[in-house]
Design a protein around this motif. Structure first.
Motif, PDB file in Angstrom:
ATOM      1  N   ARG A  12       0.819  -1.202   0.000  1.00 55.47           N
ATOM      2  CA  ARG A  12       0.000   0.000   0.000  1.00 55.47           C
ATOM      3  C   ARG A  12       0.859   1.261   0.000  1.00 55.47           C
ATOM      4  NH1 ARG A  12      -3.615  -0.775   4.845  1.00 55.47           N
ATOM      5  NH2 ARG A  12      -3.745  -2.998   4.562  1.00 55.47           N
ATOM      6  N   SER A  13       1.917   1.286   0.802  1.00 55.77           N
ATOM      7  CA  SER A  13       2.761   2.476   0.851  1.00 55.77           C
ATOM      8  C   SER A  13       3.545   2.644  -0.451  1.00 55.77           C
ATOM      9  CB  SER A  13       3.724   2.408   2.045  1.00 55.77           C
ATOM     10  OG  SER A  13       4.608   1.318   1.900  1.00 55.77           O
ATOM     11  N   THR A  14       3.955   1.519  -1.071  1.00 56.82           N
ATOM     12  CA  THR A  14       4.640   1.599  -2.360  1.00 56.82           C
ATOM     13  C   THR A  14       3.697   2.124  -3.431  1.00 56.82           C
ATOM     14  OG1 THR A  14       6.007  -0.287  -1.727  1.00 56.82           O
ATOM     15  CG2 THR A  14       5.966   0.288  -4.046  1.00 56.82           C
ATOM     16  N   ARG A  15       2.473   1.648  -3.420  1.00 55.94           N
ATOM     17  CA  ARG A  15       1.476   2.109  -4.388  1.00 55.94           C
ATOM     18  C   ARG A  15       1.183   3.599  -4.178  1.00 55.94           C
ATOM     19  NH1 ARG A  15      -3.493  -0.659  -3.273  1.00 55.94           N
ATOM     20  NH2 ARG A  15      -2.173  -2.493  -3.244  1.00 55.94           N
ATOM     21  N   ALA A  16       1.106   4.033  -2.927  1.00 56.75           N
ATOM     22  CA  ALA A  16       0.836   5.444  -2.635  1.00 56.75           C
ATOM     23  C   ALA A  16       2.003   6.325  -3.096  1.00 56.75           C
ATOM     24  CB  ALA A  16       0.584   5.636  -1.145  1.00 56.75           C
ATOM     25  N   ARG A  17       3.243   5.854  -2.885  1.00 55.72           N
ATOM     26  CA  ARG A  17       4.414   6.611  -3.337  1.00 55.72           C
ATOM     27  C   ARG A  17       4.434   6.739  -4.851  1.00 55.72           C
ATOM     28  NH1 ARG A  17       8.642   3.409  -1.224  1.00 55.72           N
ATOM     29  NH2 ARG A  17       7.588   2.876   0.682  1.00 55.72           N
ATOM     30  N   ARG A  18       4.156   5.647  -5.543  1.00 52.80           N
ATOM     31  CA  ARG A  18       4.161   5.680  -7.003  1.00 52.80           C
ATOM     32  C   ARG A  18       3.061   6.590  -7.539  1.00 52.80           C
ATOM     33  NH1 ARG A  18       5.156  -0.690  -8.232  1.00 52.80           N
ATOM     34  NH2 ARG A  18       7.355  -0.720  -7.668  1.00 52.80           N
ATOM     35  N   THR A  19       1.897   6.533  -6.915  1.00 48.34           N
ATOM     36  CA  THR A  19       0.798   7.400  -7.329  1.00 48.34           C
ATOM     37  C   THR A  19       1.148   8.870  -7.096  1.00 48.34           C
ATOM     38  OG1 THR A  19      -0.760   5.652  -6.749  1.00 48.34           O
ATOM     39  CG2 THR A  19      -1.667   7.869  -7.027  1.00 48.34           C
ATOM     40  N   GLY A  20       1.783   9.164  -5.970  1.00 50.55           N
ATOM     41  CA  GLY A  20       2.200  10.539  -5.672  1.00 50.55           C
ATOM     42  C   GLY A  20       3.220  11.053  -6.667  1.00 50.55           C
TER      43      GLY A  20
END
Length: 129
Positions: A12-20
């Motif tokens: 989830r945190s990796t996905r959030a970083r990539r989205t950001g």
């Protein structure tokens, strides 16, 4: 000591970083495209104007020397006129007042012991050559 990380919070945190990151890059591209110059026609009379306004020597001298000199004089007057109106002196008066001996006897040199002989050290400084 080991710390166990659950895979679900990591993804989830990796996905959030990539989205950001993707959002930041996309926002930069959109802002760059929006800042393109506006395509407008030049107003009538502006397009073929080749005549430049020129300053003569006296006007230039007044602009670059006269205005700063005028500001200097106005500031000096703003500082000195109130002092002169109050009647204060502009320069220090070095002749006024008595000399002070800081840390010396209260009655002046009268409290100092007088020399009682030729070899006495009382009464002030001495020097030998």
């Amino acid at each position: 000591m080991t710390t166990h990380v659950s895979p679900s919070s990591s993804s989830r945190s990796t996905r959030a970083r990539r989205t950001g990151r993707a959002t930041a890059v996309a926002a930069g591209v959109v802002l760059a495209l929006l800042s393109a110059p506006a395509h407008a026609d030049v107003p009538v009379g502006w397009g073929d104007q080749t005549e430049h306004n020129q300053l003569d020597f006296l006007h230039t001298l007044g602009l670059f020397v006269g205005i700063p000199l005028l500001l200097f004089v106005l500031l000096a007057l703003a500082v000195y006129v109130p002092v002169m109106i109050r009647g204060e002196k502009l320069l220090p008066d070095y002749s006024a007042g008595e000399p002070q001996w800081i840390g010396g006897p209260r009655q002046g040199v009268a409290e100092l012991p007088a020399p009682d002989g030729v070899d006495s050290r009382a009464g002030g400084a001495s020097g030998r050559w």
